[in-house]
Design a protein around this motif. Structure first.
Motif, PDB file in Angstrom:
ATOM      1  N   SER A   1       0.810  -1.221   0.000  1.00 55.84           N
ATOM      2  CA  SER A   1       0.000   0.000   0.000  1.00 55.84           C
ATOM      3  C   SER A   1       0.846   1.275   0.000  1.00 55.84           C
ATOM      4  O   SER A   1       0.324   2.356  -0.284  1.00 55.84           O
ATOM      5  CB  SER A   1      -0.956  -0.003   1.201  1.00 55.84           C
TER       6      SER A   1
ATOM      7  N   GLN B   1      -5.279   5.259  -1.350  1.00 56.42           N
ATOM      8  CA  GLN B   1      -5.041   5.202   0.090  1.00 56.42           C
ATOM      9  C   GLN B   1      -6.289   5.625   0.863  1.00 56.42           C
ATOM     10  O   GLN B   1      -6.638   5.018   1.872  1.00 56.42           O
ATOM     11  CB  GLN B   1      -3.861   6.103   0.471  1.00 56.42           C
TER      12      GLN B   1
ATOM     13  N   TYR C   1       4.937   1.529   7.168  1.00 50.50           N
ATOM     14  CA  TYR C   1       4.385   0.407   6.403  1.00 50.50           C
ATOM     15  C   TYR C   1       5.051  -0.929   6.742  1.00 50.50           C
ATOM     16  O   TYR C   1       4.570  -1.977   6.331  1.00 50.50           O
ATOM     17  CB  TYR C   1       4.538   0.674   4.907  1.00 50.50           C
TER      18      TYR C   1
END
Length: 402
Positions: free
Chosen positions: A113, A121, A167
């Protein structure tokens, strides 16, 4: 003359190859528009096997896998498209994200992502930072069949929360409290457990963890003589620290994880003791069950200066529906003082744990709120008192994701 024939044959082969690609392209396009996913998969896999394929055919195959809920193969196919055609198309990235998510590869989903454009997002509600990622709480009772002999029920409570930093990094914290009266002593135990999951790359996770256990034992010894019996009480303070490290590698449906634990036990009566534990766990999702069944197993060696013990387990997770699951586990030990599940659970009872069978039913009320009920049957034995006994354990808990 020979060169002329070679050029002619090469040109003919190229024309035939181009016609075959066009045929497969036309067939898969027609099936794609009809949403006949199963037939599309047959045709596209045939093209893939013959190496007569294109971006469009590969893409339709990945979409077909996704639409029949075959998320492991859709993820693998989308990965292949990104590598083969050197693309980071936002639609493919979004599909890959959900393929990872729905196949249980949450850390890989989070990692992919980071390449999302802003609007995706927002659409997927992915955040790179969450001070509180989840909250969890569970409690229960471990019921003894030898209460009449002084082995009373054990009371247990655990609360925890998670955090996300970027992340690649997730943290988990858990706090546990338990207590029990056991024959000639009673004890209380407070614990802190924390681990960090670092997603180094796709399918590769580092898991360092720390588990601290503080056990207070209140002992009573009755001395008999010619006069009145004398009851002597004393207290033992045991501080245990577990330093854990594991590497988990995931290949599509298969995962493997070697691990290592170093123990430091400080006993107010006996001083400091150390030992090590090392082992290997692995798991496999079974494609033939439409990926509803996952099976796993693991083994651990626990070694100190005196001897080495081997502990092993087997487990299975079955997803009855998107909202419900069953999880079964069998643990065979014949020892005590060992840890499992990335050092999250530590067995340090006075008695020896022979084996344990566990069954869990889980239900997702919403994607972010779940409840579970766990039952365990445990065989134990006390070598000092030459006594065998059993525990029946009931634990229930909830988890809230943010």
């Amino acid at each position: 003359m020979k060169n002329y024939i070679f050029i002619l044959m090469s040109g003919f082969s190229a024309i035939v190859f181009s016609q075959k690609i066009d045929d497969y392209n036309a067939q898969t396009l027609s099936l794609y528009l009809k949403e006949d996913w199963k037939t599309l998969i047959i045709i596209a896999e045939e093209a893939l096997e013959k190496n007569i394929t294109s971006y469009e055919i590969d893409y339709r195959l990945a979409i077909a896998y996704y639409n029949i809920n075959n998320y492991f193969d859709s993820a693998q196919q989308f990965e292949s498209i990104i590598k083969k055609y050197q693309t980071k198309d936002e639609t493919i990235l979004e599909y890959l994200y959900y393929s990872y998510l729905f196949s249980g590869r949450h850390r890989d989903a989070l990692l992919i992502s980071k390449d999302f454009p802003f609007h995706i997002q927002e659409k997927t509600d992915v955040a790179s930072f969450k001070f509180i990622d989840f909250l969890s709480a569970e409690g229960g009772v471990k019921m003894s069949n030898k209460e009449d002999l002084g082995i009373e029920n054990l009371k247990y409570f655990n609360g925890g929360f998670g955090q996300q930093f970027g992340y690649r990094i997730k943290l988990q914290h858990a706090f546990t409290s338990l207590s029990q009266n056991y024959i000639d002593f009673d004890y209380t135990q407070k614990e802190y457990y924390g681990n960090i999951q670092i997603q180094v790359a796709k399918g590769l996770t580092l898991i360092p963890a720390f588990h601290y256990i503080n056990t207070i034992e209140n002992n009573q010894i009755t001395r008999m003589g010619n006069g009145p019996n004398i009851i002597i009480s004393d207290q033992t303070d045991i501080k245990t620290q577990l330093f854990h490290f594991a590497i988990k590698k995931q290949w599509n449906r298969f995962s493997i994880s070697p691990n290592f634990i170093y123990y430091s036990l400080k006993n107010s009566d006996l001083g400091t003791l150390t030992k090590i534990q090392y082992g290997l766990t692995f798991g496999q999702t079974i494609k033939a069950t439409h990926d509803k069944l996952w099976i796993g197993a693991g083994g651990e060696f626990i070694s100190d200066n005196a001897e080495t013990h081997f502990v092993w387990n087997a487990k299975a997770l079955y997803n009855i529906s998107p909202k419900t699951y069953l999880y079964f586990k069998y643990l065979n030990a014949n020892t005590s003082d060992f840890a499992i599940e990335n050092a999250m659970y530590y067995y340090n009872s006075t008695s020896v744990l022979v084996d344990n069978f566990s069954a869990t039913f889980g239900y997702y009320f919403t994607p972010k709120f779940s409840w579970y009920l766990n039952y365990q049957f445990e065989n134990s034995k006390d070598l000092d008192h030459n006594l065998s006994f059993t525990y029946n354990t009931i634990i229930t808990g909830i988890k809230i994701n943010f």
